[in-house]
Design a protein around this motif. Structure first.
Motif, mmCIF file in Angstrom:
data_model
loop_
_atom_site.group_PDB
_atom_site.id
_atom_site.type_symbol
_atom_site.label_atom_id
_atom_site.label_comp_id
_atom_site.label_asym_id
_atom_site.label_seq_id
_atom_site.Cartn_x
_atom_site.Cartn_y
_atom_site.Cartn_z
ATOM 1 N N GLU A 13 -0.752 5.249 1.339
ATOM 2 C CA GLU A 13 -0.843 4.849 -0.064
ATOM 3 C C GLU A 13 0.442 4.310 -0.671
ATOM 4 O O GLU A 13 0.385 3.605 -1.674
ATOM 5 C CB GLU A 13 -1.300 6.033 -0.922
ATOM 6 C CG GLU A 13 -2.769 6.225 -0.972
ATOM 7 C CD GLU A 13 -3.111 7.037 -2.189
ATOM 8 O OE1 GLU A 13 -3.530 6.444 -3.192
ATOM 9 O OE2 GLU A 13 -2.957 8.271 -2.129
ATOM 10 N N ALA A 14 1.589 4.670 -0.165
ATOM 11 C CA ALA A 14 2.865 4.263 -0.758
ATOM 12 C C ALA A 14 2.903 4.688 -2.224
ATOM 13 O O ALA A 14 2.707 5.856 -2.510
ATOM 14 C CB ALA A 14 3.107 2.772 -0.575
ATOM 15 N N ASP A 15 3.111 3.748 -3.142
ATOM 16 C CA ASP A 15 3.186 4.070 -4.566
ATOM 17 C C ASP A 15 1.986 3.539 -5.333
ATOM 18 O O ASP A 15 2.111 3.021 -6.449
ATOM 19 C CB ASP A 15 4.483 3.525 -5.170
ATOM 20 C CG ASP A 15 5.689 4.363 -4.773
ATOM 21 O OD1 ASP A 15 5.502 5.555 -4.465
ATOM 22 O OD2 ASP A 15 6.813 3.837 -4.771
ATOM 23 N N ALA A 16 0.806 3.667 -4.768
ATOM 24 C CA ALA A 16 -0.416 3.181 -5.415
ATOM 25 C C ALA A 16 -0.600 3.876 -6.765
ATOM 26 O O ALA A 16 -0.471 5.091 -6.877
ATOM 27 C CB ALA A 16 -1.625 3.438 -4.531
ATOM 28 N N GLU A 21 -5.786 2.841 -6.798
ATOM 29 C CA GLU A 21 -6.608 3.870 -6.169
ATOM 30 C C GLU A 21 -8.085 3.651 -6.489
ATOM 31 O O GLU A 21 -8.939 3.827 -5.630
ATOM 32 C CB GLU A 21 -6.176 5.268 -6.612
ATOM 33 C CG GLU A 21 -4.917 5.741 -5.938
ATOM 34 C CD GLU A 21 -4.662 7.221 -6.111
ATOM 35 O OE1 GLU A 21 -5.362 7.875 -6.928
ATOM 36 O OE2 GLU A 21 -3.781 7.746 -5.423
ATOM 37 N N LYS A 22 -8.375 3.260 -7.720
ATOM 38 C CA LYS A 22 -9.764 2.999 -8.106
ATOM 39 C C LYS A 22 -10.341 1.854 -7.277
ATOM 40 O O LYS A 22 -11.466 1.944 -6.781
ATOM 41 C CB LYS A 22 -9.843 2.673 -9.599
ATOM 42 C CG LYS A 22 -11.251 2.527 -10.109
ATOM 43 C CD LYS A 22 -11.272 2.333 -11.617
ATOM 44 C CE LYS A 22 -12.701 2.238 -12.100
ATOM 45 N NZ LYS A 22 -12.783 2.122 -13.549
ATOM 46 N N ASP A 28 -14.438 1.084 1.082
ATOM 47 C CA ASP A 28 -14.643 1.821 2.328
ATOM 48 C C ASP A 28 -13.307 2.227 2.967
ATOM 49 O O ASP A 28 -12.981 1.795 4.067
ATOM 50 C CB ASP A 28 -15.484 1.017 3.323
ATOM 51 C CG ASP A 28 -15.876 1.860 4.535
ATOM 52 O OD1 ASP A 28 -15.977 3.098 4.402
ATOM 53 O OD2 ASP A 28 -16.055 1.277 5.618
ATOM 54 N N PRO A 29 -12.543 3.066 2.266
ATOM 55 C CA PRO A 29 -11.229 3.452 2.782
ATOM 56 C C PRO A 29 -11.237 4.650 3.719
ATOM 57 O O PRO A 29 -10.193 5.221 3.985
ATOM 58 C CB PRO A 29 -10.478 3.803 1.496
ATOM 59 C CG PRO A 29 -11.543 4.429 0.665
ATOM 60 C CD PRO A 29 -12.789 3.609 0.951
ATOM 61 N N VAL A 47 -9.882 12.525 -7.372
ATOM 62 C CA VAL A 47 -11.073 13.064 -6.697
ATOM 63 C C VAL A 47 -11.933 11.950 -6.102
ATOM 64 O O VAL A 47 -12.408 12.062 -4.967
ATOM 65 C CB VAL A 47 -11.899 13.940 -7.668
ATOM 66 C CG1 VAL A 47 -13.210 14.357 -7.037
ATOM 67 C CG2 VAL A 47 -11.099 15.156 -8.086
ATOM 68 N N ASP A 48 -12.134 10.859 -6.846
ATOM 69 C CA ASP A 48 -12.950 9.751 -6.338
ATOM 70 C C ASP A 48 -12.353 9.162 -5.066
ATOM 71 O O ASP A 48 -13.069 8.842 -4.116
ATOM 72 C CB ASP A 48 -13.098 8.645 -7.387
ATOM 73 C CG ASP A 48 -13.929 9.094 -8.582
ATOM 74 O OD1 ASP A 48 -14.726 10.046 -8.435
ATOM 75 O OD2 ASP A 48 -13.770 8.493 -9.662
#
Length: 112
Positions: A13-16, A21-22, A28-29, A47-48
């Motif tokens: 993720e680095a600094d997402a 993130e949304k 499909d991660p 959470v999502d």
């Protein structure tokens, strides 16, 4: 960034930020390993996103006396609630994940 090798993968993720993130959660991660964003700040790893990724392992890169008091308790609770085995560099030291295409294994060097 998502790295895949045959049936195994890791999401780094680095600094997402929240908007990223949304977006990622809709693409499909799914991944075996999650590198948690922002050293585990309260705004990371919602959470999502966790539901979309369904990681088995997570790693949080953070210093032992990090002035921003991360990882945040809320993030650790979200990971625990999702059943994710979580490693922290401040507590566990160097952590490596090996993706052989079929399985993922971890190796924790710890502190010497």
């Amino acid at each position: 960034m998502k790295v895949s090798y045959e049936k195994t993968s890791a999401l780094l993720e680095a600094d997402a930020e929240k908007p990223t993130e949304k977006l990622v959660s809709t693409e499909d991660p799914r991944a075996d390993v999650l590198k948690v964003a922002h050293h585990g700040s309260a705004s990371s790893t919602n959470v999502d996103l966790l539901e979309a990724i369904q990681p088995r392992f997570a790693v949080i890169s953070v210093g032992a006396r990090y002035v921003y008091h991360q990882p945040r308790f809320e993030v650790l609770e979200r990971l625990l609630g999702a059943g994710v085995k979580t490693y922290r560099t401040d507590a566990n030291g160097l952590t490596s994940f090996y993706l052989d295409g079929q399985t993922v294994t971890s190796d924790v060097a710890g502190f010497h």
